[in-house]
Motif scaffolding. Structure first.
Motif, mmCIF file in Angstrom:
data_model
loop_
_atom_site.group_PDB
_atom_site.id
_atom_site.type_symbol
_atom_site.label_atom_id
_atom_site.label_comp_id
_atom_site.label_asym_id
_atom_site.label_seq_id
_atom_site.Cartn_x
_atom_site.Cartn_y
_atom_site.Cartn_z
ATOM 1 N N ALA A 63 0.823 -1.206 0.000
ATOM 2 C CA ALA A 63 0.000 0.000 0.000
ATOM 3 C C ALA A 63 0.862 1.262 0.000
ATOM 4 N N SER A 64 2.026 1.192 0.630
ATOM 5 C CA SER A 64 2.878 2.378 0.740
ATOM 6 C C SER A 64 3.498 2.780 -0.596
ATOM 7 N N SER A 65 3.397 1.926 -1.611
ATOM 8 C CA SER A 65 3.972 2.260 -2.919
ATOM 9 C C SER A 65 2.973 2.936 -3.847
ATOM 10 N N ILE A 66 1.722 3.087 -3.398
ATOM 11 C CA ILE A 66 0.661 3.642 -4.216
ATOM 12 C C ILE A 66 0.545 5.145 -3.972
ATOM 13 N N GLY A 67 0.350 5.913 -5.035
ATOM 14 C CA GLY A 67 0.235 7.353 -4.866
ATOM 15 C C GLY A 67 -0.562 8.010 -5.974
ATOM 16 N N PHE A 68 -0.650 9.344 -5.890
ATOM 17 C CA PHE A 68 -1.445 10.126 -6.832
ATOM 18 C C PHE A 68 -0.721 11.415 -7.158
ATOM 19 N N ARG A 69 -1.043 11.959 -8.301
ATOM 20 C CA ARG A 69 -0.464 13.238 -8.712
ATOM 21 C C ARG A 69 -1.040 14.340 -7.832
ATOM 22 N N ALA A 70 -0.186 15.163 -7.305
ATOM 23 C CA ALA A 70 -0.627 16.274 -6.463
ATOM 24 C C ALA A 70 -1.024 17.459 -7.339
ATOM 25 N N ASN A 71 -1.292 18.593 -6.707
ATOM 26 C CA ASN A 71 -1.743 19.771 -7.438
ATOM 27 C C ASN A 71 -0.731 20.224 -8.473
ATOM 28 N N SER A 72 0.542 19.938 -8.220
ATOM 29 C CA SER A 72 1.587 20.220 -9.197
ATOM 30 C C SER A 72 1.973 18.928 -9.894
ATOM 31 N N LYS A 119 -3.885 19.469 3.804
ATOM 32 C CA LYS A 119 -2.582 20.123 3.613
ATOM 33 C C LYS A 119 -2.517 20.892 2.301
ATOM 34 N N GLY A 120 -3.518 20.738 1.458
ATOM 35 C CA GLY A 120 -3.525 21.426 0.180
ATOM 36 C C GLY A 120 -2.778 20.709 -0.919
ATOM 37 N N SER A 121 -2.310 19.476 -0.655
ATOM 38 C CA SER A 121 -1.605 18.715 -1.688
ATOM 39 C C SER A 121 -2.558 18.218 -2.758
ATOM 40 N N LEU A 122 -3.803 17.952 -2.361
ATOM 41 C CA LEU A 122 -4.845 17.556 -3.293
ATOM 42 C C LEU A 122 -5.985 18.557 -3.207
ATOM 43 N N ASN A 123 -6.654 18.771 -4.329
ATOM 44 C CA ASN A 123 -7.723 19.766 -4.415
ATOM 45 C C ASN A 123 -9.054 19.131 -4.048
#
Length: 269
Positions: free
Chosen positions: A83-92, A130-134
């Motif tokens: 699970a720790s290897s899964i992620g998403f594109r942040a606002n940038s 935290k504002g990393s995702l909208n």
């Protein structure tokens, strides 16, 4: 009234001429795709490889349930990855959100033995705060925005990231620990007609109405919406999350099954 004006039009004409209600807003159908595409996000995978540390492993659906924010994917997308290897594109485009709290649907007794056991929920509330995702990239699944059995469905719209059309490039000028990444992700829209429940009461089938020159592999986890008719005209609702697909058909886990799990894991308001 939109319903009487458009009665008898083809699927193509519905899309060209209809105004469609999304939540409390009426949108021209030609702008609907631009509004919906943000709720489908590419699922990123940290490979641990220094040369190519990230890849794309399909799609995810971003939803807001009450005051909580989740990504929904399917278990087969995880494969053997942690699970720790899964992620998403942040606002940038050059930043990524990794991790989150994971909940697996087969640990609940809601739809044990059904394909709804495929669901995986990732709590992204911390990243939103935290504002990393909208927060506006999360579809509000309040009851009025969710499909029900018996809805008069006109057509379906699904979104995802097929593997064979994605681009993922690395900026070699950056230091490895802070490497700038260019994600040239390509999202596809799939128009479909409702085909009813399958052998599993938690799953709906959809017949794909527009063929494209790409495989559907990679769209698992993406959102499926439906446009239904009611007394006021046309309304968009979330139908579910894509679990499997072929060149001619999609299968989606019903949103009502999804909400049963979310009620069990959601934090109180």
């Amino acid at each position: 009234m939109v319903t009487s004006i458009l009665a008898g039009l083809s699927l193509h004409d519905y899309r060209l001429n209809a105004a469609i209600r999304v939540g409390n807003v009426w949108l021209p159908s030609e702008t609907l795709s631009k509004h919906l595409v943000r709720f489908a996000q590419p699922l990123l995978l940290s490979s641990g490889d220094q040369e190519f540390p990230y890849g794309i492993n399909g799609s995810a659906t971003f939803v807001r349930f009450q005051s909580n924010y989740y990504a929904i994917i399917t278990r087969h997308q995880l494969k053997d990855n942690s699970a720790s290897s899964i992620g998403f594109r942040a606002n940038s485009d050059h930043k990524f959100v990794l991790g989150g709290t994971f909940y697996f649907s087969d640990s609940f007794e809601k739809d044990r033995g059904s394909h709804a056991d495929e669901l995986v929920f990732i709590d992204l509330g911390v990243s939103v705060s935290k504002g990393s995702l909208n927060e506006f990239d999360f579809f509000d699944i309040s009851e009025e925005n969710c499909a029900q059995d018996g809805d008069d469905v006109v057509f379906g719209l699904a979104y995802g990231y097929p593997h064979d059309v994605q681009e993922f490039d690395f900026d070699e000028t950056g230091n490895y620990n802070f490497r700038m990444l260019h994600v040239g992700t390509v999202v596809r829209e799939i128009i479909s007609e409702y085909a009813g429940e399958t052998f599993d009461q938690t799953i709906c089938g959809w017949n794909i109405k527009r063929s494209e020159d790409y495989e559907v592999s990679g769209i698992s986890g993406g959102p499926a919406f439906c446009v239904k008719k009611d007394a006021d005209g046309f309304r968009l609702k979330l139908a579910g999350v894509i679990t499997t697909g072929s060149a001619s058909k999609l299968n989606t886990i019903k949103v009502q099954s999804i909400k049963r799990y979310l009620r069990a894991i959601a934090k109180p308001n």
